[in-house]
Design a protein around this motif. Structure first.
Motif, PDB file in Angstrom:
ATOM      1  N   TRP A 115       0.840  -1.218   0.000  1.00  0.00           N
ATOM      2  CA  TRP A 115       0.000   0.000   0.000  1.00  0.00           C
ATOM      3  C   TRP A 115       0.861   1.249   0.000  1.00  0.00           C
ATOM      4  CZ3 TRP A 115      -2.909  -1.089   5.161  1.00  0.00           C
ATOM      5  CH2 TRP A 115      -3.607  -2.297   5.081  1.00  0.00           C
TER       6      TRP A 115
ATOM      7  N   THR B  56       0.933   4.226  -2.839  1.00  0.00           N
ATOM      8  CA  THR B  56       0.488   5.580  -2.519  1.00  0.00           C
ATOM      9  C   THR B  56       1.609   6.591  -2.718  1.00  0.00           C
ATOM     10  OG1 THR B  56      -1.102   4.711  -0.918  1.00  0.00           O
ATOM     11  CG2 THR B  56      -0.555   7.042  -0.747  1.00  0.00           C
TER      12      THR B  56
ATOM     13  N   SER C 124      -3.509   5.057   2.694  1.00  0.00           N
ATOM     14  CA  SER C 124      -3.101   3.955   1.824  1.00  0.00           C
ATOM     15  C   SER C 124      -4.077   2.798   1.913  1.00  0.00           C
ATOM     16  CB  SER C 124      -1.689   3.482   2.204  1.00  0.00           C
ATOM     17  OG  SER C 124      -0.741   4.528   2.095  1.00  0.00           O
TER      18      SER C 124
ATOM     19  N   PHE D 236      -7.151   3.512  -0.280  1.00  0.00           N
ATOM     20  CA  PHE D 236      -6.919   3.256  -1.700  1.00  0.00           C
ATOM     21  C   PHE D 236      -6.863   1.754  -1.980  1.00  0.00           C
ATOM     22  CE2 PHE D 236      -4.557   7.568  -2.060  1.00  0.00           C
ATOM     23  CZ  PHE D 236      -5.764   8.222  -2.190  1.00  0.00           C
TER      24      PHE D 236
ATOM     25  N   VAL E 242      -7.359   8.438  -8.798  1.00  0.00           N
ATOM     26  CA  VAL E 242      -6.709   7.220  -8.302  1.00  0.00           C
ATOM     27  C   VAL E 242      -6.969   6.053  -9.251  1.00  0.00           C
ATOM     28  CG1 VAL E 242      -6.510   5.628  -6.359  1.00  0.00           C
ATOM     29  CG2 VAL E 242      -6.893   8.056  -5.938  1.00  0.00           C
TER      30      VAL E 242
END
Length: 370
Positions: A165, A169, A209, A212, A341
């Motif tokens: 993650w 990110t 993170s 996402f 994203v």
């Protein structure tokens, strides 16, 4: 269930392994057999991190002797679920307003907790042997719900996925610096870089993170949670499909027998809202649109920890499909020209840059609107 002994290192450091420090916690209606607690007779339930004496029966309470965790008070109960020490009712209502009243009632009864929702079209279960079920629940075939995180289900190492993650990110933020340098004034770009630095060096970097990872397909320690009943209901009544290009398409489910909105009573320090920690310069992402909340669903020797927060469920039927706002699917899943994203991850997947669409992809950024 794992057989362990009193010298097991996990008992010396229970916090490190997510094991309850209370050994042999039992229900009021547990049956104790003739043998006493002794070495070689200890079991570890890896679903909830509990140490259990195998000489006891109905450790988590016999189902027929337990009251419902949430008072029924005339509500229609159509199914019983079991978690340690509690019997969980699944309610059915004639209209959605009564379902919302139930949630409000639970919120007013638990002001020191966050009441969060999760919609599922399927009921996932913990599979135990009949003998183990009898020992724990006093019945051979209880329905024990599973709310395990994706990294547990996929057998990923937790330390690896945290690094995954963080790397993604950090790369996302670095990519933004490069591309926005072409679009922003020096003053705005400097402010953007300061915000990136703040994110990378703040306690919020990990939860950002996680947000996402959870919503864009990376294995995570969390579950999708929300306070929005419409969002939870949508996920309980629709099937999500991801195509080879990463695009999401959906369709209503055909079988509603397990379509349920689950209600969780979460300690406030175990969950957080994405909107409270989100980067201010990234908007219109899936977590934004879905009123996303996150929590650590379970880790170590308590893989199904989230189930211990379950209060009750609300069973839905096809009539719910008529109540969603027009275009609600597009609201929940913004297209790549809106969602920065998503654009980043799809380009990573395609192993290419932004293909000349930087302005379109970034048009909703905080800095470009000033």
């Amino acid at each position: 269930m794992l057989k362990i002994n009193l010298e097991d290192k996990r008992l010396k450091y229970p916090g490190f392994y997510n094991i309850s420090p209370i050994k042999n916690e039992i229900s009021f209606n547990t049956t104790i057999q003739s043998e006493r607690f002794s070495n070689g007779k200890i079991l570890l339930d890896e679903q909830y991190g509990r140490i259990i004496n195998s000489n006891f029966q109905q450790n988590y309470g016999a189902s027929q002797s337990l009251s419902y965790y949430k008072a029924v008070n005339g509500k229609k109960v159509i199914q019983d679920l079991r978690v340690p020490f509690r019997k969980i009712p699944i309610f059915e209502f004639e209209d959605i307003e009564n379902a919302k009243l139930l949630i409000s009632e639970i919120e007013s009864e638990n002001p020191d907790y966050d009441i969060l929702l999760r919609g599922q079209s399927n009921l996932y279960k913990i599979n135990r042997s009949e003998e183990e079920n009898q020992m724990l629940f006093g019945e051979r075939n209880p329905i024990e719900p599973s709310f395990q995180a994706s990294f547990v289900r996929s057998n990923f190492n937790e330390f690896f996925i945290y690094n995954l993650w963080h790397c993604q990110t950090a790369l996302l933020l670095e990519d933004l610096k490069i591309d926005l340098a072409k679009l922003l004034s020096n003053e705005s770009l400097l402010e953007f870089k300061r915000d990136c630095y703040h994110i990378l060096n703040s306690p919020h970097f990990t939860p950002i993170s996680l947000g996402f990872a959870q919503h864009y397909g990376l294995p995570s320690v969390g579950l999708d949670l929300t306070k929005d009943f419409e969002v939870a209901s949508w996920f309980a009544t629709h099937m999500l499909k991801i195509d080879e290009n990463g695009g999401a398409s959906t369709e209503p489910i055909k079988d509603f027998k397990e379509s349920t909105v689950y209600i969780f009573r979460c300690p406030k320090d175990s969950v957080f809202s994405y909107k409270d920690i989100k980067p201010k310069f990234i908007e219109n992402t899936r977590p934004d649109r879905q009123d996303a909340w996150f929590g650590h669903a379970g880790w170590g020797n308590s893989k199904n920890q989230m189930a211990s927060y379950l209060v009750c469920g609300i069973r839905l039927n096809e009539s719910v499909l008529n109540g969603f706002r027009e275009g609600f699917e597009n609201h929940l899943f913004p297209q790549r020209d809106e969602d920065l994203v998503l654009e980043y991850f799809l380009n990573i997947k395609c192993n290419s840059k932004y293909k000349g669409e930087v302005e379109r992809a970034f048009r909703n950024l905080y800095y470009l609107k000033k």
